[in-house]
Enzyme design. Structure first.
Site, PDB file in Angstrom:
ATOM      1  N   ASN A 112       0.953  -1.090   0.048  1.00 36.03           N
ATOM      2  CA  ASN A 112       0.136  -0.061   0.051  1.00 36.03           C
ATOM      3  C   ASN A 112       0.910   1.060   0.046  1.00 36.03           C
ATOM      4  O   ASN A 112       1.680   1.644   1.095  1.00 36.03           O
ATOM      5  CB  ASN A 112      -0.669  -0.091   1.280  1.00 36.03           C
ATOM      6  CG  ASN A 112      -1.938   1.095   1.365  1.00 36.03           C
ATOM      7  OD1 ASN A 112      -1.701   2.007   0.591  1.00 36.03           O
ATOM      8  ND2 ASN A 112      -2.868   1.000   2.288  1.00 36.03           N
TER       9      ASN A 112
ATOM     10  N   ARG B  88      -2.684  -2.244  -2.983  1.00 37.88           N
ATOM     11  CA  ARG B  88      -3.946  -1.364  -3.060  1.00 37.88           C
ATOM     12  C   ARG B  88      -3.940  -0.041  -3.977  1.00 37.88           C
ATOM     13  O   ARG B  88      -2.659   0.558  -4.041  1.00 37.88           O
ATOM     14  CB  ARG B  88      -4.041  -0.643  -1.647  1.00 37.88           C
ATOM     15  CG  ARG B  88      -5.162   0.199  -1.315  1.00 37.88           C
ATOM     16  CD  ARG B  88      -5.057   0.867  -0.011  1.00 37.88           C
ATOM     17  NE  ARG B  88      -6.438   1.348   0.212  1.00 37.88           N
ATOM     18  CZ  ARG B  88      -6.821   1.896   1.239  1.00 37.88           C
ATOM     19  NH1 ARG B  88      -6.049   1.822   2.400  1.00 37.88           N
ATOM     20  NH2 ARG B  88      -8.085   2.315   1.505  1.00 37.88           N
TER      21      ARG B  88
ATOM     22  N   HIS C 126     -12.708   3.377  -0.020  1.00 42.18           N
ATOM     23  CA  HIS C 126     -12.836   2.632   1.021  1.00 42.18           C
ATOM     24  C   HIS C 126     -13.444   1.320   0.858  1.00 42.18           C
ATOM     25  O   HIS C 126     -13.800   0.603   1.823  1.00 42.18           O
ATOM     26  CB  HIS C 126     -13.546   3.253   2.220  1.00 42.18           C
ATOM     27  CG  HIS C 126     -12.860   4.495   3.018  1.00 42.18           C
ATOM     28  ND1 HIS C 126     -13.318   5.620   3.388  1.00 42.18           N
ATOM     29  CD2 HIS C 126     -11.477   4.866   3.032  1.00 42.18           C
ATOM     30  CE1 HIS C 126     -12.352   6.407   3.866  1.00 42.18           C
ATOM     31  NE2 HIS C 126     -11.413   5.858   3.609  1.00 42.18           N
TER      32      HIS C 126
ATOM     33  N   ARG D  44      -9.415  16.558   5.706  1.00 42.42           N
ATOM     34  CA  ARG D  44     -10.205  16.778   4.427  1.00 42.42           C
ATOM     35  C   ARG D  44     -11.700  17.358   4.765  1.00 42.42           C
ATOM     36  O   ARG D  44     -12.207  16.938   5.730  1.00 42.42           O
ATOM     37  CB  ARG D  44     -10.401  15.680   3.913  1.00 42.42           C
ATOM     38  CG  ARG D  44      -9.143  15.085   2.898  1.00 42.42           C
ATOM     39  CD  ARG D  44      -9.339  13.834   2.384  1.00 42.42           C
ATOM     40  NE  ARG D  44      -8.619  12.659   2.970  1.00 42.42           N
ATOM     41  CZ  ARG D  44      -8.843  11.381   2.711  1.00 42.42           C
ATOM     42  NH1 ARG D  44      -9.751  11.082   2.040  1.00 42.42           N
ATOM     43  NH2 ARG D  44      -8.053  10.533   3.234  1.00 42.42           N
TER      44      ARG D  44
ATOM     45  N   ASP E 235      -6.355  14.635  14.855  1.00 46.22           N
ATOM     46  CA  ASP E 235      -6.441  13.477  15.681  1.00 46.22           C
ATOM     47  C   ASP E 235      -7.411  13.398  16.573  1.00 46.22           C
ATOM     48  O   ASP E 235      -7.313  14.222  17.613  1.00 46.22           O
ATOM     49  CB  ASP E 235      -5.100  13.032  16.340  1.00 46.22           C
ATOM     50  CG  ASP E 235      -4.685  11.654  16.588  1.00 46.22           C
ATOM     51  OD1 ASP E 235      -5.526  11.252  17.521  1.00 46.22           O
ATOM     52  OD2 ASP E 235      -3.894  11.062  16.280  1.00 46.22           O
ATOM     53  N   PHE E 236      -8.334  12.416  16.688  1.00 45.85           N
ATOM     54  CA  PHE E 236      -9.389  12.096  17.395  1.00 45.85           C
ATOM     55  C   PHE E 236      -8.892  12.105  19.008  1.00 45.85           C
ATOM     56  O   PHE E 236      -9.676  12.593  19.781  1.00 45.85           O
ATOM     57  CB  PHE E 236     -10.374  11.432  17.120  1.00 45.85           C
ATOM     58  CG  PHE E 236     -11.597  11.763  16.106  1.00 45.85           C
ATOM     59  CD1 PHE E 236     -11.051  12.211  14.922  1.00 45.85           C
ATOM     60  CD2 PHE E 236     -12.762  11.880  16.568  1.00 45.85           C
ATOM     61  CE1 PHE E 236     -11.953  12.636  14.135  1.00 45.85           C
ATOM     62  CE2 PHE E 236     -13.628  12.319  15.693  1.00 45.85           C
ATOM     63  CZ  PHE E 236     -13.307  12.851  14.248  1.00 45.85           C
TER      64      PHE E 236
ATOM     65  N   GLU F  48      -8.243  -4.098   5.429  1.00 43.78           N
ATOM     66  CA  GLU F  48      -8.270  -4.033   4.089  1.00 43.78           C
ATOM     67  C   GLU F  48      -6.935  -4.965   3.473  1.00 43.78           C
ATOM     68  O   GLU F  48      -7.152  -5.493   2.496  1.00 43.78           O
ATOM     69  CB  GLU F  48      -7.669  -2.523   3.823  1.00 43.78           C
ATOM     70  CG  GLU F  48      -8.942  -1.588   4.068  1.00 43.78           C
ATOM     71  CD  GLU F  48      -8.475  -0.338   4.584  1.00 43.78           C
ATOM     72  OE1 GLU F  48      -7.934  -0.063   5.401  1.00 43.78           O
ATOM     73  OE2 GLU F  48      -9.049   0.664   3.740  1.00 43.78           O
TER      74      GLU F  48
HETATM   75  P1  ADP Z   1      -6.251   5.667   8.397  1.00 41.58           P
HETATM   76  O1  ADP Z   1      -7.325   6.284   7.508  1.00 41.58           O
HETATM   77  O2  ADP Z   1      -4.938   6.541   8.590  1.00 41.58           O
HETATM   78  O3  ADP Z   1      -5.892   4.117   8.353  1.00 41.58           O
HETATM   79  P2  ADP Z   1      -7.048   5.052  10.926  1.00 41.58           P
HETATM   80  O4  ADP Z   1      -8.339   4.059  10.639  1.00 41.58           O
HETATM   81  O5  ADP Z   1      -5.933   4.421  11.599  1.00 41.58           O
HETATM   82  O6  ADP Z   1      -6.605   5.874   9.841  1.00 41.58           O
HETATM   83  O7  ADP Z   1      -7.832   6.082  11.928  1.00 41.58           O
HETATM   84  C1  ADP Z   1      -7.056   7.162  12.604  1.00 41.58           C
HETATM   85  C2  ADP Z   1      -7.799   7.966  13.549  1.00 41.58           C
HETATM   86  O8  ADP Z   1      -8.367   7.190  14.296  1.00 41.58           O
HETATM   87  C3  ADP Z   1      -7.161   9.033  14.155  1.00 41.58           C
HETATM   88  O9  ADP Z   1      -7.975  10.206  14.313  1.00 41.58           O
HETATM   89  C4  ADP Z   1      -6.914   8.663  15.609  1.00 41.58           C
HETATM   90  O10 ADP Z   1      -7.230   9.631  16.582  1.00 41.58           O
HETATM   91  C5  ADP Z   1      -8.187   7.681  15.829  1.00 41.58           C
HETATM   92  N1  ADP Z   1      -8.003   6.831  16.885  1.00 41.58           N
HETATM   93  C6  ADP Z   1      -7.207   5.736  17.080  1.00 41.58           C
HETATM   94  N2  ADP Z   1      -7.147   5.280  18.255  1.00 41.58           N
HETATM   95  C7  ADP Z   1      -7.961   5.907  19.152  1.00 41.58           C
HETATM   96  C8  ADP Z   1      -8.609   5.850  20.308  1.00 41.58           C
HETATM   97  N3  ADP Z   1      -8.054   4.957  21.260  1.00 41.58           N
HETATM   98  N4  ADP Z   1      -9.451   6.900  20.556  1.00 41.58           N
HETATM   99  C9  ADP Z   1      -9.883   7.669  19.829  1.00 41.58           C
HETATM  100  N5  ADP Z   1      -9.284   7.801  18.518  1.00 41.58           N
HETATM  101  C10 ADP Z   1      -8.638   6.962  18.288  1.00 41.58           C
END
Ligand code: ADP
Length: 392
Positions: A12, A90, A178, A238, A280-281, A376
């Site tokens: 990927n 991918r 996706h 985005r 970042d969440f 994936e």
């Molecule tokens: P990608 O699209 O890059 O593959 P991911 O599926 O890894 O992304 O998701 C990344 C997001 O998931 C980020 O916003 C991150 O903050 C959130 N995230 C990952 N672990 C946690 C957690 N324990 N609590 C809250 N959010 C999380």
């Protein structure tokens, strides 16, 4: 495990990163990631149980494709002589015609290069490693697995933009993305959520990129992403759905160039733009800044509206699935979305939600809710194995 069965590699490739994985049948053998390519490259490799393993020396690759000439011989050694039967890649875009994976040939590469304008930020990076392998290891079969392919079952009415039809003929239509994640979830539903597997399900893939997909008996019938991976839900950086008039305004009134607008909409918008704090969440959920709270509210509102829209496309809702980083780990976000979707019959079980499910709805709920981790790479490995086995 069949010790004679060859293994499968998954690639990927992004603009400055290359993720890879190796599968033995359905089992992950190792996975890794090279980041910072072209700047400060670093590599991490982990075994099947996420334990760190010694990584190869990859030198100073200028591009992700440059990693392969060193990575492939290291893999051969690491796998103790068991060969890689094929590499699955991918690929973000397969256009309107690819409804499934395809064997990589020089002709397919030419065809996909013609699709690059549809996904200029991703396609060149997806294609370069395939070209490198065709050149350096022509005997290694390669398969392209498209993020758009799973959505080719979406009815024409749902794929159309209301613009003159000659533009649709030129490829300006909704594709959806996706797909490899949604395909994995559809394959997991019969065992993970048998009560809804044959029903009307909205899957929420909530990661850095985020979208929703409406599944009817495991097939995609609608999705929130459209022509590009910019549409639909707000994401890490985005913007998601945006009135096209805003782009005209930015061009004309703000005198922004197309590359400035691209930077704004892909890299400075979404949760980062709304909060001014982070994309970042984890940061947003931990922040006391009211702008972070507001960004989370907007996200939840838009996800819930999207679920309602897809439930309309499905003519009702039997269940929801949360997946990807946020969907799998952010219990407060799931709780807020489920609460906003109560009118659709979703009723959260807070204890199950706090421990990430898998089933997070009450037994009496009219519509079920689940957390199912996506994979994936496994979808790519499965496709690659099937295509090679068919001799295609
Ligand atoms: P990608 O699209 O890059 O593959 P991911 O599926 O890894 O992304 O998701 C990344 C997001 O998931 C980020 O916003 C991150 O903050 C959130 N995230 C990952 N672990 C946690 C957690 N324990 N609590 C809250 N959010 C999380």
């Amino acid at each position: 495990m069949n010790r004679d069965a060859p293994m499968l590699g998954v690639i990927n490739a992004g603009s400055s990163s290359l993720k890879f994985a190796v599968y033995d049948e359905e089992a992950l053998v190792l996975s890794g990631q090279v980041d910072g390519i072209g700047v400060h490259p670093g590599i991490r490799v982990a075994g099947a149980r996420s334990e760190a393993i010694d990584a190869p020396d990859i030198g100073s690759p200028a591009t992700p494709a440059d990693v392969l000439p060193r990575l492939l011989p290291w893999l051969r050694e690491r796998l103790g002589g068991r060969p890689l039967a094929a590499l699955g890649h991918r690929v973000v875009h397969g256009g309107a015609s690819h409804t499934g994976p395809a064997r990589i040939t020089p002709a397919l590469l030419r065809e996909l290069a013609d699709l690059a304008p549809l996904a200029p930020l991703h396609m060149p990076h997806n294609l370069a490693p395939m070209r490198a392998v065709l050149e350096h290891a022509p005997g290694l079969p390669q398969v392209a697995c498209f993020d758009t392919a799973f959505h080719r079952t979406v009815p024409e009415v749902a794929q159309a933009f209301a613009i003159p039809r000659d533009l649709a003929a030129k490829g300006v239509r909704r594709y959806g993305f996706h797909g490899l994640s949604y395909e994995y979830i559809a394959s997991a539903l019969p065992s993970a959520a048998p009560d809804i597997a044959q029903g009307r399900v909205v899957v929420a893939h909530l990661g850095n990129g985020a979208s929703l997909c409406a599944l009817q008996e495991g097939r995609s019938v609608a999705t929130t992403m459209g022509f590009s991976a910019l549409d639909g839900l707000p994401m890490g950086t985005r913007c998601g759905e945006l009135d096209a008039g805003v782009v005209l305004y930015l061009l004309e009134r703000e005198a922004m160039s197309t590359s400035e607008i691209e930077d704004l909409l892909y890299r400075r918008s979404g949760m980062l733009g709304l909060s001014g704090v982070s994309s970042d969440f984890r940061d947003l959920l931990a922040s006391a800044d009211p702008r972070a709270r507001f960004a989370l509210e907007v996200f939840v509102y838009r996800v819930a509206r999207g679920v309602g829209s897809l439930a309309a496309a499905l003519g009702g809702l039997d269940g929801m699935v949360f997946t990807a980083g946020i969907g799998e780990h952010a219990a407060p976000v799931r709780a807020a979305v489920c609460q906003a979707c109560a009118w659709l019959g979703i009723e959260l079980d807070p204890v199950a939600n706090a421990s990430h499910g898998p089933r997070i709805s009450c037994p009496r709920a009219r519509a079920a809710a689940y957390v199912i981790p996506t994979d994936e790479n496994l979808t790519i490995a499965r496709h690659t194995r099937a295509l090679i086995a068919e001799g295609r």
